[in-house]
Scaffold this motif. Structure first.
Motif, PDB file in Angstrom:
ATOM      1  N   PHE A  71      -8.627  -1.919   9.784  1.00  0.00           N
ATOM      2  CA  PHE A  71      -9.918  -2.592   9.683  1.00  0.00           C
ATOM      3  C   PHE A  71     -10.721  -2.463  10.970  1.00  0.00           C
ATOM      4  O   PHE A  71     -11.897  -2.790  11.022  1.00  0.00           O
ATOM      5  CB  PHE A  71      -9.733  -4.065   9.324  1.00  0.00           C
ATOM      6  CG  PHE A  71      -9.568  -4.277   7.848  1.00  0.00           C
ATOM      7  CD1 PHE A  71     -10.655  -4.580   7.054  1.00  0.00           C
ATOM      8  CD2 PHE A  71      -8.324  -4.135   7.250  1.00  0.00           C
ATOM      9  CE1 PHE A  71     -10.513  -4.759   5.695  1.00  0.00           C
ATOM     10  CE2 PHE A  71      -8.173  -4.315   5.887  1.00  0.00           C
ATOM     11  CZ  PHE A  71      -9.276  -4.625   5.108  1.00  0.00           C
ATOM     12  N   ALA A  92      -7.980   0.920   3.039  1.00  0.00           N
ATOM     13  CA  ALA A  92      -7.514   1.033   1.653  1.00  0.00           C
ATOM     14  C   ALA A  92      -6.258   1.902   1.590  1.00  0.00           C
ATOM     15  O   ALA A  92      -5.292   1.578   0.892  1.00  0.00           O
ATOM     16  CB  ALA A  92      -8.613   1.627   0.783  1.00  0.00           C
ATOM     17  N   ALA A  95      -3.239   0.080   2.781  1.00  0.00           N
ATOM     18  CA  ALA A  95      -2.710  -0.799   1.736  1.00  0.00           C
ATOM     19  C   ALA A  95      -1.931   0.009   0.704  1.00  0.00           C
ATOM     20  O   ALA A  95      -0.862  -0.404   0.255  1.00  0.00           O
ATOM     21  CB  ALA A  95      -3.854  -1.560   1.070  1.00  0.00           C
ATOM     22  N   ARG A  96      -2.477   1.178   0.344  1.00  0.00           N
ATOM     23  CA  ARG A  96      -1.782   1.990  -0.659  1.00  0.00           C
ATOM     24  C   ARG A  96      -0.451   2.508  -0.144  1.00  0.00           C
ATOM     25  O   ARG A  96       0.471   2.748  -0.908  1.00  0.00           O
ATOM     26  CB  ARG A  96      -2.671   3.159  -1.094  1.00  0.00           C
ATOM     27  CG  ARG A  96      -3.763   2.746  -2.053  1.00  0.00           C
ATOM     28  CD  ARG A  96      -4.343   3.946  -2.767  1.00  0.00           C
ATOM     29  NE  ARG A  96      -5.030   4.846  -1.845  1.00  0.00           N
ATOM     30  CZ  ARG A  96      -6.317   4.747  -1.530  1.00  0.00           C
ATOM     31  NH1 ARG A  96      -7.057   3.799  -2.066  1.00  0.00           N
ATOM     32  NH2 ARG A  96      -6.876   5.597  -0.696  1.00  0.00           N
ATOM     33  N   VAL A 100       0.212  -4.399   3.131  1.00  0.00           N
ATOM     34  CA  VAL A 100      -0.915  -5.183   2.658  1.00  0.00           C
ATOM     35  C   VAL A 100      -1.092  -6.403   3.547  1.00  0.00           C
ATOM     36  O   VAL A 100      -0.121  -6.987   4.007  1.00  0.00           O
ATOM     37  CB  VAL A 100      -0.688  -5.602   1.189  1.00  0.00           C
ATOM     38  CG1 VAL A 100      -1.829  -6.472   0.703  1.00  0.00           C
ATOM     39  CG2 VAL A 100      -0.571  -4.372   0.308  1.00  0.00           C
ATOM     40  N   ARG A 101      -2.340  -6.758   3.781  1.00  0.00           N
ATOM     41  CA  ARG A 101      -2.605  -7.875   4.678  1.00  0.00           C
ATOM     42  C   ARG A 101      -3.365  -8.995   3.970  1.00  0.00           C
ATOM     43  O   ARG A 101      -3.953  -8.805   2.907  1.00  0.00           O
ATOM     44  CB  ARG A 101      -3.436  -7.413   5.851  1.00  0.00           C
ATOM     45  CG  ARG A 101      -4.863  -7.070   5.440  1.00  0.00           C
ATOM     46  CD  ARG A 101      -5.754  -6.899   6.627  1.00  0.00           C
ATOM     47  NE  ARG A 101      -5.931  -8.155   7.341  1.00  0.00           N
ATOM     48  CZ  ARG A 101      -6.690  -8.278   8.409  1.00  0.00           C
ATOM     49  NH1 ARG A 101      -7.316  -7.241   8.920  1.00  0.00           N
ATOM     50  NH2 ARG A 101      -6.817  -9.452   9.008  1.00  0.00           N
ATOM     51  N   PHE A 103      -6.119 -12.456   5.165  1.00  0.00           N
ATOM     52  CA  PHE A 103      -7.104 -12.730   6.211  1.00  0.00           C
ATOM     53  C   PHE A 103      -7.019 -14.169   6.699  1.00  0.00           C
ATOM     54  O   PHE A 103      -6.627 -15.067   5.973  1.00  0.00           O
ATOM     55  CB  PHE A 103      -8.516 -12.458   5.691  1.00  0.00           C
ATOM     56  CG  PHE A 103      -8.754 -11.010   5.366  1.00  0.00           C
ATOM     57  CD1 PHE A 103      -9.281 -10.161   6.314  1.00  0.00           C
ATOM     58  CD2 PHE A 103      -8.426 -10.505   4.116  1.00  0.00           C
ATOM     59  CE1 PHE A 103      -9.497  -8.829   6.022  1.00  0.00           C
ATOM     60  CE2 PHE A 103      -8.637  -9.176   3.818  1.00  0.00           C
ATOM     61  CZ  PHE A 103      -9.171  -8.330   4.775  1.00  0.00           C
ATOM     62  N   LYS A 107     -10.032 -14.788   1.713  1.00  0.00           N
ATOM     63  CA  LYS A 107     -10.986 -14.017   0.941  1.00  0.00           C
ATOM     64  C   LYS A 107     -10.600 -14.048  -0.531  1.00  0.00           C
ATOM     65  O   LYS A 107     -10.264 -13.029  -1.106  1.00  0.00           O
ATOM     66  CB  LYS A 107     -11.044 -12.576   1.455  1.00  0.00           C
ATOM     67  CG  LYS A 107     -11.604 -12.467   2.873  1.00  0.00           C
ATOM     68  CD  LYS A 107     -11.753 -11.034   3.281  1.00  0.00           C
ATOM     69  CE  LYS A 107     -12.209 -10.877   4.718  1.00  0.00           C
ATOM     70  NZ  LYS A 107     -13.564 -11.384   4.946  1.00  0.00           N
ATOM     71  N   GLY A 121      -5.248  -6.947  -7.612  1.00  0.00           N
ATOM     72  CA  GLY A 121      -4.301  -6.602  -6.558  1.00  0.00           C
ATOM     73  C   GLY A 121      -3.337  -5.493  -6.939  1.00  0.00           C
ATOM     74  O   GLY A 121      -2.768  -4.839  -6.069  1.00  0.00           O
ATOM     75  N   ARG A 182      -1.793 -12.367  -4.578  1.00  0.00           N
ATOM     76  CA  ARG A 182      -2.555 -11.167  -4.905  1.00  0.00           C
ATOM     77  C   ARG A 182      -2.064  -9.975  -4.084  1.00  0.00           C
ATOM     78  O   ARG A 182      -1.941  -8.860  -4.586  1.00  0.00           O
ATOM     79  CB  ARG A 182      -4.038 -11.443  -4.620  1.00  0.00           C
ATOM     80  CG  ARG A 182      -4.986 -10.403  -5.129  1.00  0.00           C
ATOM     81  CD  ARG A 182      -6.413 -10.817  -4.845  1.00  0.00           C
ATOM     82  NE  ARG A 182      -6.677 -10.873  -3.423  1.00  0.00           N
ATOM     83  CZ  ARG A 182      -7.717 -11.492  -2.870  1.00  0.00           C
ATOM     84  NH1 ARG A 182      -8.579 -12.143  -3.615  1.00  0.00           N
ATOM     85  NH2 ARG A 182      -7.880 -11.483  -1.566  1.00  0.00           N
ATOM     86  N   ALA A 183      -1.759 -10.258  -2.810  1.00  0.00           N
ATOM     87  CA  ALA A 183      -1.257  -9.179  -1.960  1.00  0.00           C
ATOM     88  C   ALA A 183       0.065  -8.640  -2.484  1.00  0.00           C
ATOM     89  O   ALA A 183       0.376  -7.463  -2.332  1.00  0.00           O
ATOM     90  CB  ALA A 183      -1.101  -9.686  -0.530  1.00  0.00           C
ATOM     91  N   PRO A 280     -17.089  -8.555  17.004  1.00  0.00           N
ATOM     92  CA  PRO A 280     -17.668  -8.529  15.661  1.00  0.00           C
ATOM     93  C   PRO A 280     -16.600  -8.560  14.587  1.00  0.00           C
ATOM     94  O   PRO A 280     -15.574  -7.881  14.711  1.00  0.00           O
ATOM     95  CB  PRO A 280     -18.438  -7.212  15.620  1.00  0.00           C
ATOM     96  CG  PRO A 280     -18.043  -6.453  16.825  1.00  0.00           C
ATOM     97  CD  PRO A 280     -17.409  -7.378  17.791  1.00  0.00           C
ATOM     98  N   ALA A 281     -16.847  -9.376  13.600  1.00  0.00           N
ATOM     99  CA  ALA A 281     -15.822  -9.571  12.566  1.00  0.00           C
ATOM    100  C   ALA A 281     -15.711  -8.363  11.661  1.00  0.00           C
ATOM    101  O   ALA A 281     -16.674  -7.667  11.465  1.00  0.00           O
ATOM    102  CB  ALA A 281     -16.154 -10.803  11.743  1.00  0.00           C
TER     103      ALA A 281
ATOM    104  N   ARG C 196     -10.828  -3.874  -0.019  1.00  0.00           N
ATOM    105  CA  ARG C 196     -10.253  -2.828   0.830  1.00  0.00           C
ATOM    106  C   ARG C 196      -8.790  -3.130   1.135  1.00  0.00           C
ATOM    107  O   ARG C 196      -7.943  -2.243   1.094  1.00  0.00           O
ATOM    108  CB  ARG C 196     -11.016  -2.808   2.155  1.00  0.00           C
ATOM    109  CG  ARG C 196     -11.784  -1.554   2.336  1.00  0.00           C
ATOM    110  CD  ARG C 196     -12.551  -1.566   3.618  1.00  0.00           C
ATOM    111  NE  ARG C 196     -13.875  -1.115   3.306  1.00  0.00           N
ATOM    112  CZ  ARG C 196     -14.983  -1.757   3.598  1.00  0.00           C
ATOM    113  NH1 ARG C 196     -14.930  -2.889   4.262  1.00  0.00           N
ATOM    114  NH2 ARG C 196     -16.127  -1.267   3.235  1.00  0.00           N
ATOM    115  N   LEU C 198      -6.769  -4.475  -0.594  1.00  0.00           N
ATOM    116  CA  LEU C 198      -5.913  -4.288  -1.769  1.00  0.00           C
ATOM    117  C   LEU C 198      -5.793  -2.810  -2.137  1.00  0.00           C
ATOM    118  O   LEU C 198      -5.294  -2.471  -3.210  1.00  0.00           O
ATOM    119  CB  LEU C 198      -6.474  -5.082  -2.952  1.00  0.00           C
ATOM    120  CG  LEU C 198      -6.484  -6.597  -2.720  1.00  0.00           C
ATOM    121  CD1 LEU C 198      -7.207  -7.310  -3.848  1.00  0.00           C
ATOM    122  CD2 LEU C 198      -5.072  -7.136  -2.576  1.00  0.00           C
ATOM    123  N   GLY C 199      -6.287  -1.942  -1.265  1.00  0.00           N
ATOM    124  CA  GLY C 199      -6.039  -0.515  -1.453  1.00  0.00           C
ATOM    125  C   GLY C 199      -7.067   0.227  -2.272  1.00  0.00           C
ATOM    126  O   GLY C 199      -6.783   1.317  -2.759  1.00  0.00           O
TER     127      GLY C 199
END
Lengths: 281, 352, 324
Positions: A71, A92, A95-96, A100-101, A103, A107, A121, A182-183, A280-281, C196, C198-199
């Protein structure tokens, strides 16, 4: 801990090498203008364990988290996941790859129902292709699979009754749970939780902690950022302490806080601003 | 925030201009012989250098545009709102001045009485600016402050401003009519100064806009209220915490922005020797271009951006047909967003 | 009651269908994905240029449609490429600027041979082949209370084609928004970073949404131009803003919102004009002032909608299309 404790021979020092590291990072540097947010020389995460990342405000924990998950991009450095470099890899794709994270500020996708949040997810969905989306036959079966999987997870996280409610109507703690569930939908090898306990009421904290331990029992690697030392002590196998962007100590939760540098860091920068919020976020 | 202009920034700005020049040349060659249309220029008197003249016109246009875009930028900076109704504030100023100054009979919508006001232009302009400033105050008092209080998101507010722009635009057409009107019947005296021609009214417009822009600069840099305004722009929450009355500052910004826009509209009407109900709507995108070019929310950036846009618009007619001059400016806006989304003077900030 | 017939006539008119189509396209952008496309009129204009120029130069209808679609798709990709990685309001400014650029280029004297500059392309130059396909007789035809020409311009034939297209696009939206693909777009509307994490490749999905919505906008442009002519100035910013108004009126992120919104929008305009000319004396509101008067009301409606009922007529209060 049994005698198969993976940390048995790991030295209690910053950047200590692990027996079977899933994540390694070398010389990761991130500056915002003249400010150094992260300056990590070496870092490893043990596979299948719960590692806590702690440190005072402004230590660069969240920035480091962002760097490890794609990120944010560091000015220099090299970091691997399962032996593959993640340098320049998009969030992305990270994550694939199975990492997986969540926040710090949850969110939850408020105007989607809880079950839709969960389905989103899941990975390997053919129906997410534009052309396949026209032909329900191609994805109806996968949809059923992931719905069943979501039901199991929701029951475990005590959200099953809420499955048809909009996520926006959940309480703060329930959103945290939903985000974690979800993660897990993509069946990741590793989850990275950014302050999973922040803003969660004490009654829910207990079950959240249990969920994290349960993850480990299922073989998932967990890395989490946390402020509250009680939580850290209860569930983590290993603790990494950051201050001013660097890793200053590592060790088992029972002893790491006795480290003088750690105590100095916690007392010293009490009123410093938090870089992770200022950047910056 | 006195932006430190380092060499890289200048280089990038130069790069943008070079790319723009190349783009214009490419369009020129693709579009075929456009020189013929550009030839029809009123200022083809002996001793006048067309390049210098167009450049000069560009600076003038840029200054007038800056009057309007500084306000747009201040509003964006303090509230985060991209105000699509700002163009109508420009038109409102020009229309009010016309309404008060013209010798023609005028009327007010829905009241079937015609009358003539016919004030002297300077007085009409001042009253128009005050009234326009009042419209800014009213808007913030009864619309925007309410929306902020209800925590309506900026996207939603932006669409509200689009609605307001539609309403005002059509209201002005309803009120003044669809025809082009003139603020002054006076014939402009033209003087030859070196390679350029300068009209007396234009000269006055330049003086007024420079003085006003300097005044705005002084206000922002040197006065307590101005510093408070910049503080709100930088970080509203922090400003509020340090005792600044954020809502009062924003109200002031609205009044200032509306008055400046009205002044811009009036001077533009004199400069163009005529105006229309949709003059501001035409300028809106140029203002956005100027503000974006300079870095969203930075008043000094808006000034620089306006000058760049003004010069580009006017000098592009040397190569392209005059009907493409606005298109060129919009092309540059898009190019800038490609190369440097934070604008020429904007701080490097991660976006998206 | 003539006014009632006028209203019903307006409800089924090809213009209404064209705007419903444009709004369905915008619904993919804004309703599903949260993209602020302020240049839908640009997509429409490109669509009509693509179709009209191809057909005028002797191309068959199918080629005209393909060219229109291709123009809109390329335009979407070019616009999206730099802006979809930036903050949302940049897309708004770039799309509105790009749409205006298309219009300025279209009406430029330099391109007179291609686009007919500011006069545009006359209907006779490109409508022929479409009108020849009409199954209706080549004369005025009365069905029920309505009389339209059978084949020419605002005809029964165009009404049929226009509303069939609307039906197909409603179906398309329904199918896609209820699919996993639509789920990803909704997720992006809610929070890009979450999706993002979540891939999912957010950039690619946003691009797909921008292109598909723009292509539907181009189809809307074709329907519109077949009812009138190609006229660049009729596709200025107000057109985009009307599309936004009627989408929000009907309800963003709903299946039938754009259609209902378009019907309500155009009927209300007729109603306002009809009532105003019937009840307000011309000394107070002349016929010349009627148009701006009613369009000023459109602006006020848009403001009130966004402030008081952002979910529109059909929307669910809980699933507003706006982010908090």
């Amino acid at each position: 801990m049994t005698d198969t404790d993976p940390f048995a021979h790991v030295p209690h020092e910053p950047g200590a090498p692990k027996k079977d590291p899933i994540v390694t990072a070398d010389n990761v540097h991130r500056h915002f203008g003249g400010l150094t947010a992260v300056e990590v020389d070496h870092f490893e995460v043990q596979r299948g364990a719960i590692t806590a990342l702690i440190g005072p405000n402004g230590a660069g924990k969240s920035t480091f988290f962002n760097l490890l998950t794609g990120f944010d991009k560091p000015q220099s450095g090299e970091w691997l996941f399962n032996g593959h470099s993640l340098k320049g890899v998009s969030p992305a794709a990270v994550a694939r790859a199975g990492k997986v994270r969540t926040f710090q500020l949850t969110k939850a996708l408020s105007r989607m129902t809880v079950i839709e949040n969960m389905r989103l997810g899941a990975s390997r969905q053919r129906g997410e292709n534009f052309f396949a989306a026209f032909v329900p036959k191609l994805w109806a079966q996968r949809e059923e699979e992931i719905t069943a999987q979501a039901h199991v997870l929701l029951k475990r996280f005590k959200l099953y009754e809420k499955k048809d409610d909009y996520a926006g109507s959940l309480s703060g703690g329930q959103r945290k749970l939903l985000e974690m569930a979800r993660a897990l939908m993509s069946e990741p090898e590793m989850v990275m939780l950014d302050e999973p306990m922040a803003g969660v009421n004490p009654a829910l904290t207990e079950s959240l902690l249990d969920h994290i331990v349960e993850l480990k029992n299922e073989g998932v690697t967990v890395l989490f950022v946390e402020h509250d030392m009680h939580m850290v002590r209860r569930i983590s196998d290993w603790v990494v302490v950051m201050a001013e962007g660097r890793i200053i100590a590592e060790g088992p939760p029972s002893t790491v806080m006795q480290n003088e540098e750690v105590q100095a860091a916690y007392l010293g920068v009490h009123h410093d601003t938090d870089l992770s919020e200022e950047g910056p976020a | 925030m006195r932006a430190r202009i380092d060499r890289r920034v200048l280089l990038r700005a130069a790069l943008v201009l070079v790319v723009a020049a190349i783009a214009i040349t490419v369009v020129l060659t693709l579009a075929g012989p456009a020189g013929a249309t550009a030839e029809v220029d009123v200022t083809s008197e002996p001793g006048t250098n067309r390049v210098a003249q167009n450049f000069f016109n560009g600076v003038v246009f840029g200054l007038l545009l800056a009057l309007a875009s500084v306000g747009l930028s201040l509003i964006y900076g303090t509230t985060g709102l991209s105000n699509f109704a700002h163009g109508e504030q420009v038109s409102l100023g020009a229309m009010l001045a016309y309404f008060l100054a013209t010798q023609q009979p005028v009327s007010i919508p829905l009241i079937p009485v015609e009358f003539t006001i016919g004030l002297p232009l300077w007085l009409a302009a001042i009253i128009a600016i005050v009234l326009a400033g009042g419209s800014g105050w009213l808007q913030d008092r009864f619309l925007w402050s309410k929306l902020r209080k209800r925590r309506v998101g900026v996207v939603q507010q932006m669409i509200v401003s689009i609605g307001l722009s539609l309403a005002l635009l059509n209201f002005l057409q309803w009120w003044i009519g669809p025809d082009r009107v003139r603020l002054s019947r006076a014939i402009e005296e033209r003087h030859q100064i070196g390679p350029i021609q300068l009209g007396s009214i234009t000269a006055m417009s330049i003086v007024i806009s420079v003085v006003v822009l300097l005044g705005v600069g002084y206000f922002l840099m040197r006065t307590r209220l101005g510093r408070a305004t910049r503080a709100v722009s930088d970080n509203p929450a922090l400003a509020a915490a340090s005792g600044i009355k954020v809502d009062a500052i924003i109200r002031l910004v609205w009044v200032m922005a509306a008055s400046l826009a009205a002044l811009g509209g009036i001077l533009m009407a004199l400069y163009d020797s005529g105006t229309k109900f949709d003059v501001g709507a035409r300028l809106l995108l140029l203002m956005f271009a100027a503000v974006t070019l300079g870095g969203l929310g930075q008043p000094f950036g808006a000034l620089v951006g306006s000058l760049v846009i003004g010069i580009v618009v006017e000098t592009s007619t040397l190569w392209l047909g005059p009907d493409l001059k606005y298109a060129t400016a919009l092309g540059i806006l898009i190019l800038v967003l490609l190369v440097r989304p934070q604008g020429i003077l904007g701080r490097a900030e991660r976006v998206g | 009651m003539d006014l009632l017939f006028d209203l019903l006539r307006e409800a089924i008119a090809p213009t209404t269908a064209a705007f419903a189509l444009a709004a369905i396209g915008l619904n993919f952008h804004f309703g599903l994905t949260g993209l602020l496309n302020m240049g839908q009129a640009g997509f429409m204009l490109l669509g009509m240029y693509g179709y009209a120029i191809t057909v005028r130069e002797g191309g068959p209808i199918w080629l005209g449609i393909i060219v229109a679609i291709a123009c809109a798709a390329v335009f979407g990709v070019i616009l999206g490429w730099p802006t979809l990685k930036l903050r949302g309001d940049y897309l708004a400014i770039v799309t509105i600027a790009a749409a205006e650029m298309i219009r300025y280029l279209g009406r430029s004297q330099n391109l007179n041979d291609l686009t007919g500059a500011s006069t545009g392309i006359r209907g006779n130059d490109f409508k022929g082949s479409f009108e020849e396909l009409s199954p209706f007789p080549d004369s005025m035809v009365t069905i029920g209370p309505f009389t339209f020409h059978g084949t020419r311009s605002t005809s029964w034939w165009l009404v049929l084609v226009g509303w069939t297209l609307v039906g197909l696009m409603v179906l398309l939206y329904w199918r896609l928004s209820k699919s996993p693909w639509g789920r990803v777009l909704k997720g992006i509307r809610e929070d890009e970073d979450a999706v993002r994490s979540l891939g999912k490749n957010v950039y690619s999905y946003k691009m797909q949404a921008l292109v598909i919505g723009g292509v539907i906008g181009a189809l809307a442009g074709i329907v519109w131009s077949l009812g009138a002519s190609v006229q660049p100035d009729s596709m200025g910013r107000p057109t985009t803003f009307w599309v936004w108004t009627l989408l929000l009126l009907g309800g963003a992120a709903t299946v039938f919102g754009p259609v209902l919104g378009s019907i309500l929008f155009w009927c209300s305009l007729v109603l306002v004009k009809g009532l105003a000319s019937a009840f307000i004396p011309t000394t107070v509101l002349s016929s010349q002032q009627l148009e701006p008067f009613s369009l000023a009301l459109v602006g006020v409606t848009l403001m009130c909608l966004v402030i008081f009922r952002p979910q529109g007529v059909l929307g669910d209060k809980k699933e507003l299309a706006f982010n908090d």
